[in-house]
Scaffold this motif. Sequence first.
Motif, mmCIF file in Angstrom:
data_model
loop_
_atom_site.group_PDB
_atom_site.id
_atom_site.type_symbol
_atom_site.label_atom_id
_atom_site.label_comp_id
_atom_site.label_asym_id
_atom_site.label_seq_id
_atom_site.Cartn_x
_atom_site.Cartn_y
_atom_site.Cartn_z
ATOM 1 N N CYS A 100 -8.251 -3.036 -0.478
ATOM 2 C CA CYS A 100 -9.244 -3.639 -0.327
ATOM 3 C C CYS A 100 -10.314 -3.146 0.779
ATOM 4 C CB CYS A 100 -9.098 -5.364 -0.128
ATOM 5 S SG CYS A 100 -8.044 -6.079 -1.223
ATOM 6 N N THR A 101 -9.474 -2.741 1.969
ATOM 7 C CA THR A 101 -10.360 -2.032 3.093
ATOM 8 C C THR A 101 -11.200 -1.097 2.723
ATOM 9 O OG1 THR A 101 -8.614 -3.203 4.638
ATOM 10 C CG2 THR A 101 -10.171 -1.555 5.545
ATOM 11 N N GLU A 104 -14.281 -1.421 0.045
ATOM 12 C CA GLU A 104 -15.271 -2.513 0.678
ATOM 13 C C GLU A 104 -16.542 -1.820 0.601
ATOM 14 O OE1 GLU A 104 -16.075 -6.354 3.295
ATOM 15 O OE2 GLU A 104 -14.638 -5.090 3.883
ATOM 16 N N ARG A 108 -19.569 -1.910 -2.553
ATOM 17 C CA ARG A 108 -20.893 -2.589 -1.956
ATOM 18 C C ARG A 108 -22.100 -2.177 -2.591
ATOM 19 N NH1 ARG A 108 -20.296 -1.596 3.377
ATOM 20 N NH2 ARG A 108 -19.339 -3.693 3.839
ATOM 21 N N TYR A 146 -13.603 -10.541 -0.983
ATOM 22 C CA TYR A 146 -14.611 -10.260 0.076
ATOM 23 C C TYR A 146 -15.198 -11.471 0.624
ATOM 24 C CZ TYR A 146 -13.436 -5.473 -0.942
ATOM 25 O OH TYR A 146 -12.862 -4.203 -1.192
ATOM 26 N N THR A 173 -6.190 -13.703 2.464
ATOM 27 C CA THR A 173 -6.861 -12.421 2.894
ATOM 28 C C THR A 173 -6.124 -11.185 2.796
ATOM 29 O OG1 THR A 173 -6.188 -12.730 5.309
ATOM 30 C CG2 THR A 173 -8.391 -13.801 4.509
#
Length: 281
Positions: A100-101, A104, A108, A146, A173
Amino acid sequence: MVETVGVVGLGLIGGSMAKAIRQYTGCTLLGYDTDGAVLSRALDEGVLSAALTADRLAECDLVIIALYPQAAVAYVTAHRDQFRQGGIVMDCGGVKGVVCTPLEDVVRDAGFYFVGGHPMAGIERSGYANAFPELFQGASLILTPYSGTPQGCLDTIWEFAQRLGFGHLQPSTPQEHDHIIAYTSQLAHVVSCAYVGSPSAPNFEGFSAGSFKDMTRVAKLNEEMWTELFLENQDALVREIDTLVEELAAFAYVIRRGDRENLKTMLRRAREIKEAIDRDC
């Protein structure tokens, strides 16, 4: 409304997803696997409507990425501009921070929604040949969206997941997920592997019951996948291992000393914790 689904990776989880989608929904199902034999089998069995090629990603309302974490990141990054505008992409990896990090920034303003996911289901065998549509019956689905992900997107995923048999939605999370999963899943696999490493292990026949089977079941694992999962969550996992080592050392100490009262206290404490856990389940 999910009408066309793509599944990338047809191992145990992806293959079971595909088989559940075919059995429990009327969705058009496209699939992809790097192993051509696996892809051909899924097509021949009628599990897939057609192969999922890059130019068909835009047809999918939902794309499920069932790859190892780094491969999932690479796939989403490589196909960023090919996913359907307004569509949903969800991974199924066992760790979330390393997926996920980095994604992101990649996703976007890309025009689609990415949601980290982790189906809490599995067996000790791997691969498409062992996949089956009932795998997710009553299972928990963890989602790590997110902060700006629309609620409608999550509702769509959960409505679809329920059609596959999932029984519980657990929002989280990536950080919380990786911390807790180090204890509830990864540590159990480490312990099982260490347990069968005893020189006594080959001599179990005739001396084992349910507890031995329970302790050794998940040692029959996919070493490539679990190596990646362990190392990509190493800080949280090592903390849990260190805690377990301390607990084991405490048991060894009182047993070695013949300390009946403290041993009884420790066993009572463990029983009470387990009973409390069972009541909360």
